[in-house]
Scaffold this active site. Structure first.
Site, PDB file in Angstrom:
ATOM      1  N   LYS A   9     -25.954  14.262  17.995  1.00  0.00           N
ATOM      2  CA  LYS A   9     -27.111  13.376  18.869  1.00  0.00           C
ATOM      3  C   LYS A   9     -26.638  12.683  19.053  1.00  0.00           C
ATOM      4  CE  LYS A   9     -29.298  14.255  14.107  1.00  0.00           C
ATOM      5  NZ  LYS A   9     -29.120  14.712  12.532  1.00  0.00           N
ATOM      6  N   TYR A  49     -37.596  18.887  15.972  1.00  0.00           N
ATOM      7  CA  TYR A  49     -38.472  18.790  14.591  1.00  0.00           C
ATOM      8  C   TYR A  49     -40.093  18.377  14.370  1.00  0.00           C
ATOM      9  CZ  TYR A  49     -33.694  16.646  14.307  1.00  0.00           C
ATOM     10  OH  TYR A  49     -32.318  16.111  14.734  1.00  0.00           O
ATOM     11  N   ASN A 112     -26.924  10.049  11.325  1.00  0.00           N
ATOM     12  CA  ASN A 112     -25.785  11.046  11.148  1.00  0.00           C
ATOM     13  C   ASN A 112     -25.697  11.846  12.022  1.00  0.00           C
ATOM     14  OD1 ASN A 112     -28.187  12.862  11.403  1.00  0.00           O
ATOM     15  ND2 ASN A 112     -28.587  12.888   9.429  1.00  0.00           N
ATOM     16  N   HIS A 115     -26.387  17.293  13.966  1.00  0.00           N
ATOM     17  CA  HIS A 115     -27.556  19.144  13.880  1.00  0.00           C
ATOM     18  C   HIS A 115     -26.938  20.326  13.293  1.00  0.00           C
ATOM     19  CE1 HIS A 115     -31.520  20.896  13.098  1.00  0.00           C
ATOM     20  NE2 HIS A 115     -30.651  21.746  14.081  1.00  0.00           N
ATOM     21  N   GLU A 126     -33.740  28.021  17.150  1.00  0.00           N
ATOM     22  CA  GLU A 126     -33.367  27.173  17.539  1.00  0.00           C
ATOM     23  C   GLU A 126     -32.567  27.207  18.653  1.00  0.00           C
ATOM     24  OE1 GLU A 126     -33.450  24.095  13.659  1.00  0.00           O
ATOM     25  OE2 GLU A 126     -31.069  24.496  14.355  1.00  0.00           O
TER      26      GLU A 126
HETATM   27  P1  IDP Z   1     -30.349  17.958   8.392  1.00  0.00           P
HETATM   28  O1  IDP Z   1     -30.111  17.111   9.723  1.00  0.00           O
HETATM   29  O2  IDP Z   1     -28.988  17.629   7.458  1.00  0.00           O
HETATM   30  O3  IDP Z   1     -30.718  19.302   7.958  1.00  0.00           O
HETATM   31  P2  IDP Z   1     -33.547  17.045   8.266  1.00  0.00           P
HETATM   32  O4  IDP Z   1     -33.540  16.740   5.918  1.00  0.00           O
HETATM   33  O5  IDP Z   1     -33.736  18.383   8.402  1.00  0.00           O
HETATM   34  O6  IDP Z   1     -31.516  17.144   7.787  1.00  0.00           O
HETATM   35  O7  IDP Z   1     -33.347  15.614   8.166  1.00  0.00           O
HETATM   36  C1  IDP Z   1     -33.661  16.481  10.163  1.00  0.00           C
HETATM   37  C2  IDP Z   1     -32.892  14.815  10.590  1.00  0.00           C
HETATM   38  O8  IDP Z   1     -33.441  13.768  10.198  1.00  0.00           O
HETATM   39  C3  IDP Z   1     -32.030  13.833   9.728  1.00  0.00           C
HETATM   40  O9  IDP Z   1     -30.517  14.520  10.086  1.00  0.00           O
HETATM   41  C4  IDP Z   1     -32.018  12.762  10.309  1.00  0.00           C
HETATM   42  O10 IDP Z   1     -31.394  12.062  11.957  1.00  0.00           O
HETATM   43  C5  IDP Z   1     -33.130  12.219  10.234  1.00  0.00           C
HETATM   44  N1  IDP Z   1     -33.765  11.859   8.537  1.00  0.00           N
HETATM   45  C6  IDP Z   1     -34.131  12.540   7.036  1.00  0.00           C
HETATM   46  N2  IDP Z   1     -34.113  11.483   6.437  1.00  0.00           N
HETATM   47  C7  IDP Z   1     -34.086  10.393   7.268  1.00  0.00           C
HETATM   48  C8  IDP Z   1     -34.487   9.226   6.456  1.00  0.00           C
HETATM   49  O11 IDP Z   1     -35.119   9.453   5.095  1.00  0.00           O
HETATM   50  N3  IDP Z   1     -35.114   8.454   7.041  1.00  0.00           N
HETATM   51  C9  IDP Z   1     -33.790   8.356   8.710  1.00  0.00           C
HETATM   52  N4  IDP Z   1     -34.428   9.251   9.246  1.00  0.00           N
HETATM   53  C10 IDP Z   1     -34.206  10.754   8.971  1.00  0.00           C
HETATM   54 MG    MG Z   2     -32.332  20.033   9.127  1.00  0.00          MG
END
Ligand code: IDP
Ligand code: MG
Length: 150
Positions: A9, A49, A112, A115, A126
């Site tokens: 990212k 997303y 974070n 992805h 994807e």
């Molecule tokens: P993942 O990336 O571990 O699969 P997902 O639940 O699919 O996690 O969420 C997609 C992305 O959305 C996360 O990697 C993060 O960047 C963002 N995200 C998820 N939950 C939150 C939140 O509570 N606050 C801010 N960003 C979030």
């Molecule tokens: Mg995810």
């Protein structure tokens, strides 16, 4: 062979962590079948997303992923989805194990770094969304038998 879509990212690119992050997957033994640096369009971000549409973090997430270039990779291997997700670590860096990418480089869920596809089906979908066929390669690695038992 499972396939997974990995995205470094914008925070990973901006922080100069492309090399260290790629190394984690390369050292693990996953096979690289596609890779590129690109600016994500608003449309692609919303498609990728779509499952999170309507959640409170959705708009900030679209803003985040389109804010600077990303590096996208298609990786293959047995159990590639699980192996890549373990290499990446838990969604919240505060819960990610040390040794994982998020556990070693991250602080907050909204930054974070990486992805990774969450299922075999989504891996295929994807990769189809982010790559065109001509950008993907198939080749036999000469060291394969030292990584994968036949
Ligand atoms: P993942 O990336 O571990 O699969 P997902 O639940 O699919 O996690 O969420 C997609 C992305 O959305 C996360 O990697 C993060 O960047 C963002 N995200 C998820 N939950 C939150 C939140 O509570 N606050 C801010 N960003 C979030
Ligand atoms: Mg995810």
């Amino acid at each position: 062979m499972e396939k997974t879509l990995i995205i470094i990212k914008p925070d990973g690119v901006e922080r100069g962590l492309i090399g260290p992050i790629i190394s984690r997957f390369e050292q693990r033994g996953l096979k690289f079948i596609g890779m590129k640096l690109m600016q994500v369009s608003d449309e692609l971000a919303r498609q990728h997303y779509a499952i999170h549409e309507g959640k409170p973090f959705f708009e900030p997430l679209i803003q985040y992923i389109t804010s600077s270039p990303v590096v996208v990779m298609a990786l293959a291997g047995p159990d590639a989805i699980k192996i890549a997700r373990n290499t990446i670590g838990a969604t919240k860096p505060s819960e990610a194990a040390p040794g994982s990418i998020r556990g070693d480089f991250g602080m907050m869920v909204g930054r974070n770094l990486v992805h990774g596809s969450d299922s075999v089906e989504n891996g295929e979908l994807e990769i189809g969304l982010w790559f065109v066929e001509s950008e993907l390669t198939d080749y036999e690695r000469s060291l394969e038998e030292w990584i994968l038992e036949k």
